[in-house]
Design an enzyme around this catalytic site. Structure first.
Site, PDB file in Angstrom:
ATOM      1  N   THR A  99       0.823  -1.210   0.000  1.00 28.27           N
ATOM      2  CA  THR A  99       0.000   0.000   0.000  1.00 28.27           C
ATOM      3  C   THR A  99       0.859   1.263   0.000  1.00 28.27           C
ATOM      4  OG1 THR A  99      -1.829  -1.113   1.122  1.00 28.27           O
ATOM      5  CG2 THR A  99      -1.747   1.289   1.297  1.00 28.27           C
ATOM      6  N   SER A 138      -7.210  -0.494  -6.490  1.00 28.30           N
ATOM      7  CA  SER A 138      -6.763  -0.827  -5.149  1.00 28.30           C
ATOM      8  C   SER A 138      -5.307  -1.249  -5.236  1.00 28.30           C
ATOM      9  CB  SER A 138      -7.596  -1.981  -4.568  1.00 28.30           C
ATOM     10  OG  SER A 138      -6.977  -2.542  -3.422  1.00 28.30           O
ATOM     11  N   THR A 139      -4.584  -1.079  -4.153  1.00 32.02           N
ATOM     12  CA  THR A 139      -3.219  -1.621  -4.116  1.00 32.02           C
ATOM     13  C   THR A 139      -3.228  -3.102  -4.480  1.00 32.02           C
ATOM     14  OG1 THR A 139      -2.467  -0.051  -2.429  1.00 32.02           O
ATOM     15  CG2 THR A 139      -1.244  -2.116  -2.616  1.00 32.02           C
ATOM     16  N   ASN A 140      -4.292  -3.794  -4.063  1.00 36.19           N
ATOM     17  CA  ASN A 140      -4.316  -5.247  -4.182  1.00 36.19           C
ATOM     18  C   ASN A 140      -4.510  -5.762  -5.598  1.00 36.19           C
ATOM     19  OD1 ASN A 140      -4.075  -4.981  -1.458  1.00 36.19           O
ATOM     20  ND2 ASN A 140      -6.185  -5.604  -0.999  1.00 36.19           N
ATOM     21  N   THR A 185      35.488 -37.748 -12.477  1.00 35.12           N
ATOM     22  CA  THR A 185      34.268 -38.009 -11.726  1.00 35.12           C
ATOM     23  C   THR A 185      34.640 -38.089 -10.253  1.00 35.12           C
ATOM     24  OG1 THR A 185      34.503 -40.417 -11.981  1.00 35.12           O
ATOM     25  CG2 THR A 185      33.173 -39.262 -13.621  1.00 35.12           C
ATOM     26  N   SER A 316      45.917 -10.186  -5.088  1.00 38.32           N
ATOM     27  CA  SER A 316      46.359 -10.200  -3.697  1.00 38.32           C
ATOM     28  C   SER A 316      47.074  -8.917  -3.342  1.00 38.32           C
ATOM     29  CB  SER A 316      47.293 -11.389  -3.450  1.00 38.32           C
ATOM     30  OG  SER A 316      47.845 -11.341  -2.155  1.00 38.32           O
ATOM     31  N   LYS A 322      49.688 -12.872  -8.220  1.00 36.28           N
ATOM     32  CA  LYS A 322      48.524 -13.743  -8.042  1.00 36.28           C
ATOM     33  C   LYS A 322      47.309 -13.120  -8.735  1.00 36.28           C
ATOM     34  CE  LYS A 322      46.186 -16.414  -4.424  1.00 36.28           C
ATOM     35  NZ  LYS A 322      44.778 -16.091  -4.602  1.00 36.28           N
TER      36      LYS A 322
END
Length: 466
Positions: A99, A138-140, A185, A316, A322
């Site tokens: 609302t 309506s908001t709804n 795997t 890093s 790195k």
């Protein structure tokens, strides 16, 4: 600083006269002072679109004078253009089923429309936020309709971005189709495969995500606009309801349709759970792909080191040289966030009571955030990672030759037990399977080379057999 005084049933408030929002918005800002994210602007703009559509219909039905309606239409268009983005500062997480958000839009449009007509902000006798801007709404019904429209637009964008990612993966599938590597795997050495095959598998997963997300738009097209507070349509005429849906269709150019049972749309939020579930599925695939890329590019000397990811930034503050896989790490975090948002959407959707779900603000914030994050993340993943990946062919061959994985190709020719002995000897003596086979004279060199050919090892059939 100039102020104006606005009143409601709870009392009065001083409003900074530079603000286009009014007393309802001020109360919401005070009540939900969470110092966090504001309501998503995609949602705000779709609410403004509905206000424009309602003014067009009310003008046509002569419920609003032409001058008033035109001012509301013009003000709504200005909100849609982003001219008043700074006026929408209510927390995304708010009580009241949205609302406050609807009122925020009503007030901004009303005060801008008042200015257009030559009045001053707060002179609601000229344009009223509720009586005029919110007429027959309506908001709804406004809020969930706006959310569905916003979600559809973002879904279409995301689907296209996923299609581009799929294509980028397929390019890599073809580019690396000739390079053999060791498959794994459970993180252990498995069978040989082509590098391109792994990217092909990624592309297929993203293809499913793209198609599922593209199709789920259909679930969002039914809206409850015109249902007003609980879906019965009280205070909205049938002409208004049907005309409003038509105008929204014209303005959005989307396949929006009025639900044949608006009360369902008003109180049930399962469709948002369904949409979010597919975003979660997409995130699961993105998380898996990003983690694979991190593993395969690890090292580069002390890890697997078979893939080279684009170097994006120093990694890093203490270790010179790195470079970290920052793009896959970002994608992984986005994926985790979307999965977390899905849990929030699921819980919030299940907490509606009777004729309304009061927790739609959490659903809206989480769903739109997930769509935006995924779209931006997918684009960055494609452009700053996938497209720039190269393969360390030497490392791929080295890892494969040092592994006992090649021994699997011998099972049909010498049996499982004999192949196991060769594998054990390879590990204990530090020799490759090929070297041991040459030494043992178990098979001819020609046969060994044929069996261990990359093209024999990475396709269906018995290696070395026609």
């Amino acid at each position: 600083m100039d102020f104006r005084i606005e009143k409601d049933l709870l009392g009065e408030k001083y409003i900074d006269d530079s603000n286009y929002f009014g007393i309802n918005t001020v109360r919401a800002i005070e009540n939900f002072d969470l110092k966090g994210k504001f309501v998503n602007l995609n949602l705000i703009k779709e609410i403004a679109l509905i206000k424009k559509a309602a003014a067009i219909v009310n003008k046509s039905l002569k419920k609003l004078p032409e001058e008033k309606a035109d001012a509301i239409i013009k003000a709504s268009e200005e909100v849609l253009e982003g001219n008043f983005d700074d006026e929408f500062k209510i927390s995304a997480l708010q009580g009241g089923a949205g609302t406050s958000t609807n009122m925020n839009v009503n007030e901004v449009i009303a005060n801008r429309a008042i200015e257009i007509l030559g009045g001053k902000k707060g002179e609601y006798n000229i344009i009223h936020p509720l009586n005029d801007v919110n007429m027959s709404q309506s908001t709804n019904d406004v809020y969930p309709t706006a959310l569905r429209i916003a979600a559809i637009r973002l879904i279409r964008i995301l689907s296209n971005s996923l299609a581009d990612l799929q294509e980028a993966l397929q390019v890599k599938e073809n580019e690396f189709s000739h390079i053999i590597k060791l498959g794994r795997t459970q993180l252990m050495d498995a069978l040989p495969m082509m590098v391109g095959q792994s990217f092909g598998a990624y592309a297929k997963a993203i293809e499913r995500d793209r198609w599922r997300i593209y199709k789920v738009e259909e679930r969002l097209r039914q809206v409850n606009i015109g249902g007003t507070a609980i879906g019965t349509g009280l205070n909205a005429t049938n002409k208004f309801i049907y005309m409003l849906t038509d105008v929204i269709q014209d303005l959005t150019r989307l396949g929006i349709a009025r639900s044949d049972f608006p009360m369902d749309i008003t109180q049930n939020c399962d469709v948002f759970v369904e949409v979010s579930g597919l975003l979660k599925s997409c995130s699961v695939n993105l998380l898996k792909i990003s983690n694979d890329l991190r593993l395969l590019s690890s090292g580069p000397k002390g890890g697997i080191g078979e893939l080279n990811l684009p170097q994006m930034q120093a990694g890093s503050t203490i270790m010179p040289g790195k470079v970290n896989p920052v793009i896959p790490e970002m994608v992984a975090q986005i994926s985790i966030k979307v999965i977390a948002n899905d849990s929030a959407i699921t819980m919030a959707s299940s907490m509606g009571q009777l004729e309304l779900n009061a927790f739609t603000p959490l659903i809206a914030e989480s769903l739109l955030e997930s769509l935006e994050l995924l779209n931006k993340g997918v684009i960055i993943f494609k452009e700053k990672c996938i497209q720039g990946i190269t393969v360390n062919e030497t490392r791929c061959r080295e890892n494969l030759e040092k592994s006992t994985a090649l021994v699997t190709a011998l099972v049909h020719h010498i049996g499982y037990d004999a192949a196991s002995i060769i594998a054990k000897k390879s590990l204990s003596e530090g020799k490759t399977i090929r070297e041991i086979l040459y030494e043992e004279n178990i098979l001819t060199k020609e046969m060994i080379d044929k069996i261990l050919s990359p093209y024999e090892l990475t396709k269906p059939g018995i290696p070395g057999k026609k």
